[in-house]
Motif scaffolding. Structure first.
Motif, PDB file in Angstrom:
ATOM      1  N   ILE A   1       0.830  -1.200   0.000  1.00  0.00           N
ATOM      2  CA  ILE A   1       0.000   0.000   0.000  1.00  0.00           C
ATOM      3  C   ILE A   1       0.865   1.251   0.000  1.00  0.00           C
ATOM      4  O   ILE A   1       0.601   2.216  -0.728  1.00  0.00           O
ATOM      5  CB  ILE A   1      -0.955  -0.008   1.209  1.00  0.00           C
ATOM      6  CG1 ILE A   1      -1.950  -1.175   1.093  1.00  0.00           C
ATOM      7  CG2 ILE A   1      -1.696   1.322   1.335  1.00  0.00           C
ATOM      8  CD1 ILE A   1      -2.746  -1.441   2.358  1.00  0.00           C
ATOM      9  N   GLN A   2       1.918   1.235   0.807  1.00  0.00           N
ATOM     10  CA  GLN A   2       2.789   2.403   0.900  1.00  0.00           C
ATOM     11  C   GLN A   2       3.503   2.684  -0.416  1.00  0.00           C
ATOM     12  O   GLN A   2       3.619   3.832  -0.837  1.00  0.00           O
ATOM     13  CB  GLN A   2       3.814   2.203   2.024  1.00  0.00           C
ATOM     14  CG  GLN A   2       4.582   3.467   2.385  1.00  0.00           C
ATOM     15  CD  GLN A   2       3.675   4.569   2.911  1.00  0.00           C
ATOM     16  OE1 GLN A   2       2.741   4.309   3.667  1.00  0.00           O
ATOM     17  NE2 GLN A   2       3.945   5.805   2.518  1.00  0.00           N
ATOM     18  N   ARG A   3       3.940   1.656  -1.090  1.00  0.00           N
ATOM     19  CA  ARG A   3       4.653   1.894  -2.349  1.00  0.00           C
ATOM     20  C   ARG A   3       3.693   2.380  -3.428  1.00  0.00           C
ATOM     21  O   ARG A   3       4.040   3.228  -4.247  1.00  0.00           O
ATOM     22  CB  ARG A   3       5.398   0.630  -2.784  1.00  0.00           C
ATOM     23  CG  ARG A   3       4.738  -0.272  -3.743  1.00  0.00           C
ATOM     24  CD  ARG A   3       5.610  -1.446  -4.148  1.00  0.00           C
ATOM     25  NE  ARG A   3       4.872  -2.695  -4.103  1.00  0.00           N
ATOM     26  CZ  ARG A   3       4.013  -3.081  -5.026  1.00  0.00           C
ATOM     27  NH1 ARG A   3       3.797  -2.316  -6.068  1.00  0.00           N
ATOM     28  NH2 ARG A   3       3.359  -4.203  -4.903  1.00  0.00           N
ATOM     29  N   ARG A   4       2.460   1.887  -3.413  1.00  0.00           N
ATOM     30  CA  ARG A   4       1.478   2.377  -4.404  1.00  0.00           C
ATOM     31  C   ARG A   4       1.093   3.817  -4.113  1.00  0.00           C
ATOM     32  O   ARG A   4       0.839   4.591  -5.041  1.00  0.00           O
ATOM     33  CB  ARG A   4       0.247   1.473  -4.411  1.00  0.00           C
ATOM     34  CG  ARG A   4       0.529   0.064  -4.934  1.00  0.00           C
ATOM     35  CD  ARG A   4      -0.769  -0.705  -5.175  1.00  0.00           C
ATOM     36  NE  ARG A   4      -0.471  -2.103  -5.463  1.00  0.00           N
ATOM     37  CZ  ARG A   4      -0.625  -3.101  -4.595  1.00  0.00           C
ATOM     38  NH1 ARG A   4      -1.082  -2.843  -3.371  1.00  0.00           N
ATOM     39  NH2 ARG A   4      -0.328  -4.336  -4.928  1.00  0.00           N
ATOM     40  N   LEU A   5       1.042   4.177  -2.831  1.00  0.00           N
ATOM     41  CA  LEU A   5       0.762   5.572  -2.482  1.00  0.00           C
ATOM     42  C   LEU A   5       1.865   6.482  -3.022  1.00  0.00           C
ATOM     43  O   LEU A   5       1.574   7.542  -3.586  1.00  0.00           O
ATOM     44  CB  LEU A   5       0.649   5.732  -0.964  1.00  0.00           C
ATOM     45  CG  LEU A   5       0.516   7.181  -0.467  1.00  0.00           C
ATOM     46  CD1 LEU A   5      -0.797   7.794  -0.952  1.00  0.00           C
ATOM     47  CD2 LEU A   5       0.613   7.231   1.060  1.00  0.00           C
ATOM     48  N   ILE A   6       3.116   6.081  -2.866  1.00  0.00           N
ATOM     49  CA  ILE A   6       4.230   6.882  -3.374  1.00  0.00           C
ATOM     50  C   ILE A   6       4.125   7.015  -4.889  1.00  0.00           C
ATOM     51  O   ILE A   6       4.275   8.108  -5.451  1.00  0.00           O
ATOM     52  CB  ILE A   6       5.581   6.259  -2.974  1.00  0.00           C
ATOM     53  CG1 ILE A   6       5.779   6.345  -1.466  1.00  0.00           C
ATOM     54  CG2 ILE A   6       6.736   6.951  -3.701  1.00  0.00           C
ATOM     55  CD1 ILE A   6       6.996   5.613  -0.961  1.00  0.00           C
TER      56      ILE A   6
END
Length: 315
Positions: free
Chosen positions: A167-172
């Motif tokens: 989720i964090q990498r997709r947010l970035i």
């Protein structure tokens, strides 16, 4: 390496790191825009969307299928600010899902993550359908969406921590792309600044304000009330009408009032989706904003050409 290249490099590095397969999160989205945003952050989520681009999100029926979807959901993502006040409380009550209640992590309200335009300290029926918390139609604001996306990612991680890294990498990745597109939108805004449009309701208010485009006369006599013949006739005497370049309405709204005014003023009518459609060219929020800006640019050029022709024909 400059900051933009470094951010792109980090995004790519995160993208290529594999993650173990996990069970799909079940998400109930009140509106298509939030289903789209969840899908950007968690593409494998099983999403039920309560409304469509052809529906007014203020007014839908709390159908049994929606109650069942809410009952089985891990997370509900809605706008809030009383937008769904006519049907969401009924869904929550009948679904009896302990995780999805006001104040619980399973209920995410986008409007709670940002400051809203036009809050009201006092609201009564004489004002029409006015939301005391402020204008809830925030999903087309290029500056507020990143705040909502970040808060939504945090909530998804809290509910599904095993998927936190993904989720964090997709947010970035999403924020990098959004920032690049926002810079392009700002350039486009320079050619639209000072434009005036006749509108119906505040569906596009946040985006128009961000662009420097004025919302002129409103087809609604009061917020949420349908246009009336008396009000439309009054609009013909409104001095702001002379400054307008077009009439902007949402795809779920009745076009007849806009077309009635258009036939008497010569103003073009622009019908735009009020939310994502899931299909090109309005499949995501960024794509929808692109489409609206492209349409406004075309409207601006057409109106300028029409005005020039009138000037040439004048004696």
């Amino acid at each position: 390496m400059d900051s933009k290249r470094l951010l792109l490099f980090l995004t790519f590095a995160l993208l290529v790191v594999p993650s173990p397969a996990t069970a799909s999160l079940r998400v109930f989205a009140c509106e298509p825009e939030w289903a789209s945003l969840v899908r950007q952050l968690l593409p494998d989520a099983a999403i039920t969307t309560a409304t469509t681009v052809w529906q007014d999100p203020h007014y839908i029926e709390a159908r049994p299928s929606l109650i069942a979807a809410m009952r089985n959901a891990d997370l509900a993502v809605c706008t809030g600010a009383s937008l769904e006040a006519g049907w969401l409380p009924t869904l929550i009550s009948r679904a009896a899902n302990r995780a999805i209640r006001p104040g619980q992590p399973g209920l995410f309200m986008a409007a709670d993550q940002v400051s809203l335009h036009q809050p009201h300290n006092h609201v009564d029926r004489s004002l029409g359908d006015v939301h005391p918390e402020g204008d809830p139609h925030l999903h087309l604001d290029p500056d507020k969406l990143p705040q909502v996306a970040t808060a939504l990612a945090d909530r998804l991680i809290a509910i599904a921590p095993e998927q936190g890294r993904d989720i964090q990498r997709r947010l970035i990745q999403w924020r990098v792309q959004w920032n690049l597109q926002r810079a392009q939108w700002r350039q486009t805004a320079q050619s639209l600044e000072g434009m005036t449009l006749v509108v119906q309701h505040s569906n596009f208010g946040y985006l128009l304000r961000w662009l420097g485009v004025a919302s002129g006369p409103d087809l609604e006599p009061k917020p949420g009330l349908p246009p009336t013949a008396a009000h439309l006739n009054q609009l013909l005497q409104d001095p702001q009408l002379e400054q307008a370049q077009g009439i902007l309405v949402s795809s779920y709204q009745d076009r007849q009032p806009a077309e009635w005014l258009a036939t008497r003023t010569g103003l073009p009518v622009l019908v735009m989706p009020g939310t994502v459609t899931g299909a090109v060219p309005t499949e995501t929020l960024a794509a929808l904003i692109d489409h609206i800006l492209t349409s406004l640019k075309g409207l601006n050029r057409s109106e300028a050409a029409r005005h020039a022709q009138v000037q040439e024909e004048a004696p």
